[in-house]
Write an enzyme that holds these catalytic residues in place. Sequence first.
Site, PDB file in Angstrom:
ATOM      1  N   CYS A  43      -5.751   1.185 -16.596  1.00  0.00           N
ATOM      2  CA  CYS A  43      -5.242   1.138 -15.223  1.00  0.00           C
ATOM      3  C   CYS A  43      -3.990   1.996 -15.075  1.00  0.00           C
ATOM      4  CB  CYS A  43      -4.942  -0.313 -14.813  1.00  0.00           C
ATOM      5  SG  CYS A  43      -3.698  -1.123 -15.843  1.00  0.00           S
TER       6      CYS A  43
ATOM      7  N   CYS B 253       0.855  -1.199   0.000  1.00  0.00           N
ATOM      8  CA  CYS B 253       0.000   0.000   0.000  1.00  0.00           C
ATOM      9  C   CYS B 253       0.885   1.242   0.000  1.00  0.00           C
ATOM     10  CB  CYS B 253      -0.892   0.039   1.236  1.00  0.00           C
ATOM     11  SG  CYS B 253      -2.097  -1.279   1.367  1.00  0.00           S
TER      12      CYS B 253
END
Length: 471
Positions: free
Chosen positions: A412, A86
């Site tokens: 993306c 993350c």
Amino acid sequence: MNKKIPVEKGKSYELVIHTLGTNGEGVGRIENFTVFVPHALPGERVRVKLNEVKKTYASAHIEELLVRSHDRVEPRCAVYGQCGGCQLQHLAYDAQLRVKRQQVIDAVTRIGKLQNLFVAPTIGAVTPWNYRNKMQFPVGMEKGHVVIGCYARNTHHIISTESCHIQAEGNNEIVRVVGEIIERLQIPVYNEDRHIGVLRHIIGRVGVDGELMVVIVTATRNLPREKEFVRLLRSKLPQLVSIHQNIQTYRNNVIMGRETRLLWGQPTIRDAFGQLSFHISPRSFFQVNTAQANVLYSMALEYAQLTGHETVIDAYCGTGTITLFLARKARKVYGIEIVKPAILDARRNARDNHIKNAEFIVGDATEVMPRLYKQGIRADVVVVDPPRAGCTPTVLQTFANMHPRRIVYVSCNPASLARDLSILQTLGYVAEKAQPVDMFPMTSHVECCTELVRADLLEKEKAEKAKKTEK
């Protein structure tokens, strides 16, 4: 004469963070020299220490946070500062959505030179945690114990992530159980430096009703104590429906090899979008956030503006998810995908969903698209969802040669999207609107759906509207 670099490696500096980079790092400047600072946020003043200095930029880590952003929050994950999985847990979720929209805007204006494209506010996830239906973690050893998890940022050092907050809980359970079994059976773990050992990666998928698939990626064809491994997995994971071994013998960073063996259970796992269900095999691409994929594909269907009479081409179709969405509203849909197992899944998905107007073709879109054109196939609408690198010029040219009324581009990667939109503009297609969708909360990645209309049709529509206004 080269301009002198105003900073030195190992020294500390104060700076203000102005924006976020494409990888989620804070971006500031010292005497107009760019410095990237992970975990820093726009508006913050920080004291940093430089880790690396290049000709045009430097990277640093925070020594002290001097002025704190109002959008800063406490990360939920205990290993967030170490793990590279993350990048944005320290940023409030509503601010993440604003940042991702701006990322798209910056790309299309700076790279694509498109000044008039409307970019809508990012559609956020209802639940931005525990959303990933797919996990692929490397396996390693540390101090005599097995570690499974994500690589630390910019390294191949594995951070143990048994309770990843963005993974579906079924995947976290797979990590815990597989780690226990590896240690119990003493199966050798792969060492990438020495190219010895067996277990390289663990891949997990979570499907409908919590069904689980486990894929063991090995550096050898032989999986030691295979039967015991399978028996223990089955006993510890009641939701397990499928176990595979994927063989990856090459000395590289590619996660999966070309050969996959079914060790036990079903060859695929099931997932669903709305009324459509899908079979997914180990090597097939399928969006990792099922709920947000439903939002994204519904947007693609809306942008396609189908009436039931159109021929549609879906390039890079994967397991046929977008293709089948479109097929319900079109006359005929062609899906193209280079991965053969994905096409086999797509054909089965069409059959199981009773869709008869979808045809799936194995091959590289760069080669298949020109072939379809030569065969006389003309698309009214083209939908494309390419890899991060975007489309090749050949594919984009073939789109234009077919003269579709609309092109729906699902991306993306804002940078490759912006580049391809610019190319399509030179080929006669105008990008009308873009809708970012947050498929990957807590990370720097953003998905985007863009509608392009053929320029001559757009001018015709404007002229007709003008006539109506005059009347």
